[in-house]
Design a protein around this motif. Structure first.
Motif, PDB file in Angstrom:
ATOM      1  N   GLY A 136      36.281  41.400  47.319  1.00  0.00           N
ATOM      2  CA  GLY A 136      36.412  41.594  45.876  1.00  0.00           C
ATOM      3  C   GLY A 136      37.483  40.669  45.314  1.00  0.00           C
ATOM      4  O   GLY A 136      38.233  40.042  46.065  1.00  0.00           O
ATOM      5  N   GLN A 137      37.573  40.620  43.990  1.00  0.00           N
ATOM      6  CA  GLN A 137      38.559  39.723  43.389  1.00  0.00           C
ATOM      7  C   GLN A 137      39.974  40.270  43.594  1.00  0.00           C
ATOM      8  O   GLN A 137      40.135  41.465  43.896  1.00  0.00           O
ATOM      9  N   THR A 138      40.949  39.424  43.454  1.00  0.00           N
ATOM     10  CA  THR A 138      42.336  39.855  43.610  1.00  0.00           C
ATOM     11  C   THR A 138      42.656  40.960  42.612  1.00  0.00           C
ATOM     12  O   THR A 138      42.282  40.869  41.441  1.00  0.00           O
ATOM     13  N   GLY A 139      43.303  42.009  43.099  1.00  0.00           N
ATOM     14  CA  GLY A 139      43.682  43.109  42.231  1.00  0.00           C
ATOM     15  C   GLY A 139      42.594  44.167  42.070  1.00  0.00           C
ATOM     16  O   GLY A 139      42.757  45.118  41.307  1.00  0.00           O
ATOM     17  N   SER A 140      41.485  44.025  42.791  1.00  0.00           N
ATOM     18  CA  SER A 140      40.383  44.983  42.605  1.00  0.00           C
ATOM     19  C   SER A 140      40.487  46.193  43.526  1.00  0.00           C
ATOM     20  O   SER A 140      39.748  47.167  43.341  1.00  0.00           O
ATOM     21  N   GLY A 141      41.402  46.142  44.513  1.00  0.00           N
ATOM     22  CA  GLY A 141      41.577  47.320  45.367  1.00  0.00           C
ATOM     23  C   GLY A 141      41.218  47.129  46.836  1.00  0.00           C
ATOM     24  O   GLY A 141      41.036  48.117  47.544  1.00  0.00           O
ATOM     25  N   ARG A 150      35.589  63.889  39.849  1.00  0.00           N
ATOM     26  CA  ARG A 150      34.801  62.754  40.344  1.00  0.00           C
ATOM     27  C   ARG A 150      35.640  61.709  41.070  1.00  0.00           C
ATOM     28  O   ARG A 150      35.089  60.887  41.772  1.00  0.00           O
ATOM     29  N   TYR A 151      36.934  61.686  40.825  1.00  0.00           N
ATOM     30  CA  TYR A 151      37.737  60.624  41.433  1.00  0.00           C
ATOM     31  C   TYR A 151      37.586  60.624  42.953  1.00  0.00           C
ATOM     32  O   TYR A 151      37.928  61.601  43.621  1.00  0.00           O
ATOM     33  N   ALA A 152      37.053  59.523  43.496  1.00  0.00           N
ATOM     34  CA  ALA A 152      36.874  59.423  44.952  1.00  0.00           C
ATOM     35  C   ALA A 152      38.180  58.947  45.558  1.00  0.00           C
ATOM     36  O   ALA A 152      38.610  57.830  45.319  1.00  0.00           O
ATOM     37  N   VAL A 208      35.146  51.391  42.481  1.00  0.00           N
ATOM     38  CA  VAL A 208      35.756  50.903  41.245  1.00  0.00           C
ATOM     39  C   VAL A 208      37.096  51.609  41.030  1.00  0.00           C
ATOM     40  O   VAL A 208      37.214  52.811  41.225  1.00  0.00           O
ATOM     41  N   ARG A 209      38.096  50.837  40.708  1.00  0.00           N
ATOM     42  CA  ARG A 209      39.462  51.383  40.596  1.00  0.00           C
ATOM     43  C   ARG A 209      39.806  51.759  39.152  1.00  0.00           C
ATOM     44  O   ARG A 209      39.061  51.424  38.225  1.00  0.00           O
ATOM     45  N   PRO A 210      40.957  52.393  38.935  1.00  0.00           N
ATOM     46  CA  PRO A 210      41.401  52.689  37.564  1.00  0.00           C
ATOM     47  C   PRO A 210      41.759  51.396  36.818  1.00  0.00           C
ATOM     48  O   PRO A 210      41.981  50.359  37.443  1.00  0.00           O
ATOM     49  N   PHE A 211      41.853  51.475  35.506  1.00  0.00           N
ATOM     50  CA  PHE A 211      42.378  50.335  34.741  1.00  0.00           C
ATOM     51  C   PHE A 211      43.803  50.049  35.183  1.00  0.00           C
ATOM     52  O   PHE A 211      44.572  50.979  35.451  1.00  0.00           O
TER      53      PHE A 211
HETATM   54  P1  ADP Z   1      43.669  43.582  46.120  1.00  0.00           P
HETATM   55  O1  ADP Z   1      44.117  43.843  47.513  1.00  0.00           O
HETATM   56  O2  ADP Z   1      42.174  43.575  45.978  1.00  0.00           O
HETATM   57  O3  ADP Z   1      44.273  42.354  45.534  1.00  0.00           O
HETATM   58  P2  ADP Z   1      45.113  46.015  45.529  1.00  0.00           P
HETATM   59  O4  ADP Z   1      44.495  46.863  46.579  1.00  0.00           O
HETATM   60  O5  ADP Z   1      46.478  45.520  45.822  1.00  0.00           O
HETATM   61  O6  ADP Z   1      44.155  44.786  45.177  1.00  0.00           O
HETATM   62  O7  ADP Z   1      45.071  46.847  44.178  1.00  0.00           O
HETATM   63  C1  ADP Z   1      45.670  46.405  42.980  1.00  0.00           C
HETATM   64  C2  ADP Z   1      46.331  47.576  42.274  1.00  0.00           C
HETATM   65  O8  ADP Z   1      45.368  48.562  41.906  1.00  0.00           O
HETATM   66  C3  ADP Z   1      47.342  48.298  43.148  1.00  0.00           C
HETATM   67  O9  ADP Z   1      48.460  48.617  42.365  1.00  0.00           O
HETATM   68  C4  ADP Z   1      46.636  49.548  43.596  1.00  0.00           C
HETATM   69  O10 ADP Z   1      47.529  50.621  43.797  1.00  0.00           O
HETATM   70  C5  ADP Z   1      45.681  49.837  42.455  1.00  0.00           C
HETATM   71  N1  ADP Z   1      44.443  50.433  42.971  1.00  0.00           N
HETATM   72  C6  ADP Z   1      43.471  49.774  43.623  1.00  0.00           C
HETATM   73  N2  ADP Z   1      42.461  50.592  43.973  1.00  0.00           N
HETATM   74  C7  ADP Z   1      42.805  51.822  43.549  1.00  0.00           C
HETATM   75  C8  ADP Z   1      42.180  53.114  43.608  1.00  0.00           C
HETATM   76  N3  ADP Z   1      40.986  53.283  44.212  1.00  0.00           N
HETATM   77  N4  ADP Z   1      42.832  54.169  43.054  1.00  0.00           N
HETATM   78  C9  ADP Z   1      44.034  53.998  42.469  1.00  0.00           C
HETATM   79  N5  ADP Z   1      44.666  52.804  42.380  1.00  0.00           N
HETATM   80  C10 ADP Z   1      44.079  51.725  42.902  1.00  0.00           C
END
Ligand code: ADP
Ligand code: MG
Length: 365
Positions: free
Chosen positions: A108-113, A77-79, A12-15
């Motif tokens: 995962g959905q777009t923008g999820s990391g 905790r941040y992985a 799970v990523r940051p907001f």
């Molecule tokens: P996706 O490829 O799923 O569309 P991205 O990997 O491009 O999504 O991530 C979207 C945004 O969230 C980017 O700006 C990215 O830097 C940030 N982000 C994603 N995962 C993390 C994470 N684990 N820690 C910090 N930032 C993250």
């Protein structure tokens, strides 16, 4: 032959800014490798999932001057990218060095990391570049016992067309053909495979491929979140004393966004995309469901590998000769609840799949 389940990780990523601006609440929580998600409209309604790994990369980090994400002391905790690599990347590397095929999928959905985890941004290197670093390190360290060759290729699947991201002009020719051979299975005909002898060289190729991908997408007025990116690393190890050659393929896949495709672009594009773009993602889901049914002993007549380009190319990774890992990436926000829940369900099904990996070795020719 031993059975080997697909390993699944959730992260799970940051907001992001949009979620912060909307005053989002976090609906995901993790305790060791279990994940709980809460329905924002009905907080009593929680679902828990138990995976092989769960990464809390939601908060408790800050970006240092170089832009690197480092854990805040107050919240260790941040992985970070390193801990994800240690669990998922090291295993893939070891498997490959032993002669197994390995596959890593980001879903995962777009923008999820997905891309953040797979490729990374700037100094926050993801699994693929870290894997390459360590691969070439291992090769240098083992020079006495074996002679190694690495081949790199990178492609995009868009609208059921395969586009070579390392060669110019393959997009105009309408995509490359998929062929099938008894021994080799499905493969892309005429795909450029570049021999590499350093991680820097691979990184340059990845940059080149990523540029081709984005410029091509802009050119076609398309959104690259709707395409799949697939990197294949082939490792060939020749053990001269034993007269044995080991060969392993590592598939690294950044899948298209899993969200229901909302249409944009022209009517014609929409029709074409609606039927084809996600044929690969839909079929992947169908293959995974069928294999999950097989694993629990249900009668399954047919696994629809042949229904899409992606599932043809990943046939060995799904229920076949590969060790496979899926990383399911999640937004923490209440506004993404439905998508996150569906990602977790998808990953839960993938976890049931059983592969039958074998060491690919043969006498040196
Ligand atoms: P996706 O490829 O799923 O569309 P991205 O990997 O491009 O999504 O991530 C979207 C945004 O969230 C980017 O700006 C990215 O830097 C940030 N982000 C994603 N995962 C993390 C994470 N684990 N820690 C910090 N930032 C993250
Ligand atoms: Mg991406």
């Amino acid at each position: 032959i031993s059975k080997d389940c697909v390993r699944v990780a959730a992260r799970v990523r940051p907001f992001n800014k949009r979620e912060k601006d909307a005053g989002s609440r976090c609906v995901v929580s993790m305790v060791s490798s279990s994940i709980t998600i809460q329905d924002p409209r009905d907080p009593q309604n929680r679902r828990s999932f138990c995976f092989d790994f769960a990464y809390w990369s939601h908060s408790g980090f800050f970006q240092d001057r170089s832009g690197l994400f480092v854990p805040e002391e107050a919240d260790g905790r941040y992985a970070d990218q390193d801990s994800v690599f240690q669990d998922l990347g090291e295993g893939i590397l070891e498997n490959a060095l032993q002669g197994y095929n390995a596959t890593l999928l980001a879903y995962g959905q777009t923008g999820s990391g997905k891309s953040y985890s797979m490729v990374g941004y700037g100094p926050n290197k993801g699994l693929v570049p870290k894997l390459c670093d360590r691969l070439f390190e291992a090769i240098r360290g083992n020079q006495e016992t074996r002679q190694c060759q690495v081949f790199f290729s990178m492609m995009e699947i868009y609208n059921e067309q395969v586009i070579d991201l390392l060669s110019q002009g393959s997009r105009t020719s309408g995509g490359l053909r998929i062929r099938e051979e008894q021994q080799r299975g499905f493969y892309v005909e005429g795909l450029r495979t570049v021999p590499c002898d350093s991680a820097q060289q691979v990184e340059q190729l990845m940059e080149q491929g990523t540029r081709t991908r984005t410029t091509a997408a802009t050119h076609m007025n398309a959104n690259s979140s709707r395409s799949h990116m697939l990197i294949i690393l082939q490792l060939k190890q020749i053990f001269s004393k034993e007269n044995i050659t080991k060969q392993s393929n590592i598939n690294l896949v950044d899948l298209a966004g899993s969200e229901r495709q909302r249409s944009c672009g022209s009517e014609a594009d929409r029709l074409k995309e609606g039927t084809a773009i996600n044929l690969s993602l839909t079929t992947l889901g169908n293959v995974i469901s069928a294999l999950a049914d097989v694993a629990v002993g249900r009668k399954v007549i047919h696994i629809p590998y042949r229904d899409s380009v992606l599932t043809k190319l990943l046939q060995s990774a799904l229920g076949g000769n590969s060790r496979t890992v899926m990383i399911a990436t999640l937004s923490p926000a209440d506004i993404c609840y439905e998508e996150s829940l569906s990602t977790l369900r998808y990953a839960e099904r993938a976890k049931r799949i059983q592969n039958r990996p074998v060491v690919n070795e043969s006498p040196t020719e």
